[in-house]
Design a protein around this motif. Structure first.
Motif: not given
Length: 440
Positions: A219-236
């Protein structure tokens, strides 16, 4: 001599080990398309953070080869928040290690840290994905590195170009015809904009899988993943070309002169099916039976018994679109390449016309059971398998049940698949010769 009872007990032991080591995992997608796989194992305070991108040499422009391998190096140059030259220092100073590798189908980066540095590993890979710096100094620096790698591994290495020479004949349409090292001329002529466009297209979250394996709290890992990777824009969305090779219907004879060798070699190459095809698994067993190691049929016959070969070697590579089985040998004394070819063909003919013995079949099964156990014996191995199975096989569960495919292969199937693929009119025969030598 191993008795049937001992062999049976070994099989039961391996089965019990396999059933006890089932790998548990959880997988899900972020909104930007990044696929995430988590494997929690708290037995040791170590964690692997890895990212596999679905880009390899086959995704390159034929006029701009070598880009995927080049990026394996280039994306260590630095990011907006990691200064140039600091990547490896950060990893080592925090008790970690890291590496990367590229194939014709994918590129893989990973870090191994003490588990108290999990967040550092996640941050570094998110930086590589979101904030890479691609500039002239980095490109020029890595161009020198790749040139030196080409010289050491290919141009100045004995037998260093056998794979390159074999694959340009096995594949006429598919990008597998060139190697991951690509063309140094293509790289030298590429513009900075070419590199930036390649990065923008392929090194995006929706073309990647992130695997975190080891001593984690999910659960803590999921939170970190969302924080660091969630803002990365999706590519085409990536549109991939499909390449279909015409069947090989007559023997392709080829010759190459290598200035770095004194002993010639004969290489016989067969084009094989995609790695997800059941026949590819059967061919794994066939190649192991014929040419894997000193206990294989070809080694025992040509090296040990008849003393005709200095060495017998094989490459069996199943890939995303096609595979290749290449077997070769180096002669001893006056033995000719034609003689070696005839001897190899004799062993192949046996497996096409006779069922292998029950004893040999059981040895094969034991060997694959052992390989399967070993592949899941470390956290880094598990992380790699999870990423590969998801990305290239579209089936993460193979980490636990791929061995069932090998178990289900019969002796009859081995014979039938040999007949289907290992024919003289469906192969490349490559005489790999010293400079100025001729085949005999």
């Amino acid at each position: 001599m191993k008795t049937p009872l001992i062999s049976g007990l070994l099989t039961l032991f391996l089965l019990s080990v396999i059933s006890a080591q089932e790998v548990t995992y959880e997988e899900y997608d972020l909104d930007n398309g990044l696929h995430v796989i988590l494997h929690q194992d708290n037995n040791a305070p170590v964690v692997t953070t890895s990212v596999m991108y679905h880009v390899g040499a086959k995704d390159e422009n034929p006029e701009k080869t070598g880009f995927a391998h080049f990026f394996e190096h280039l994306l260590f140059e630095g990011t907006q928040n990691i200064e140039r030259g600091e990547w490896f220092k950060i990893v080592s100073s925090n008790g970690g290690r890291n590496n990367a590798n590229t194939t014709q189908d994918r590129t893989y980066y990973y870090e191994v840290f003490p588990s108290n540095n999990l967040e550092l590993g996640l941050w570094m890979e998110s930086e590589r994905m979101m904030h890479p710096i691609i500039n002239k100094i980095g490109v020029d620096t890595q161009s020198e590195v790749v040139q030196e790698e080409r010289r050491m591994r290919y141009d100045n290495s004995p037998y260093g170009r056998w794979r390159e020479q074999m694959f340009i004949h096995l594949f006429k349409k598919h990008p597998y015809r060139w190697q991951t090292i690509g063309s140094l001329e293509h790289l030298a002529n590429a513009s900075l904009e070419d590199f930036k466009l390649f990065n923008k297209k392929y090194y995006v979250p929706n073309n990647a899988v992130l695997v975190v394996a080891g001593d984690i709290d999910r659960e803590k890992t999921k939170k970190m993943i969302e924080d660091y990777y969630g803002p990365i824009p999706k590519g085409e969305e990536i549109q991939r070309q499909t390449f279909v090779e015409d069947p090989i219907t007559s023997t392709i004879k080829a010759e190459y002169h290598d200035p770095n060798i004194q002993i010639p070699a004969i290489l016989l190459g067969y084009r094989t099916p995609a790695q997800t095809n059941r026949d590819a698994y059967v061919l794994d067993m066939i190649s192991t039976y014929l040419s894997d190691g000193k206990s294989s049929k070809l080694y025992k016959k040509l090296v040990d018994d008849e003393k005709k070969a200095l060495q017998v070697f094989a490459f069996n590579g199943s890939q995303e679109d096609y595979g290749a089985y290449v077997v070769g040998a180096l002669p001893v004394g006056e033995t000719s390449l034609e003689d070696l070819k005839s001897e190899i063909d004799g062993e192949i003919e046996k497996i096409k016309t006779e069922l292998i013995s029950e004893k040999d079949y059981q040895k094969l099964q034991n060997k694959f059971e052992n390989q399967f156990v070993n592949s899941n014996s470390s956290i880094t191995g598990i992380a790699n398998s999870l990423a590969r199975n998801y990305m290239l096989y579209d089936d993460t569960s193979l980490i636990n049940n791929e061995i069932d495919i090998y178990r289900s292969i019969t002796r009859e199937e081995i014979m039938e698949v040999s007949k289907k693929y290992l024919n003289t009119n469906q192969r490349v025969e490559l005489n790999y010769l010293p400079e100025e030598a001729t085949a005999n």
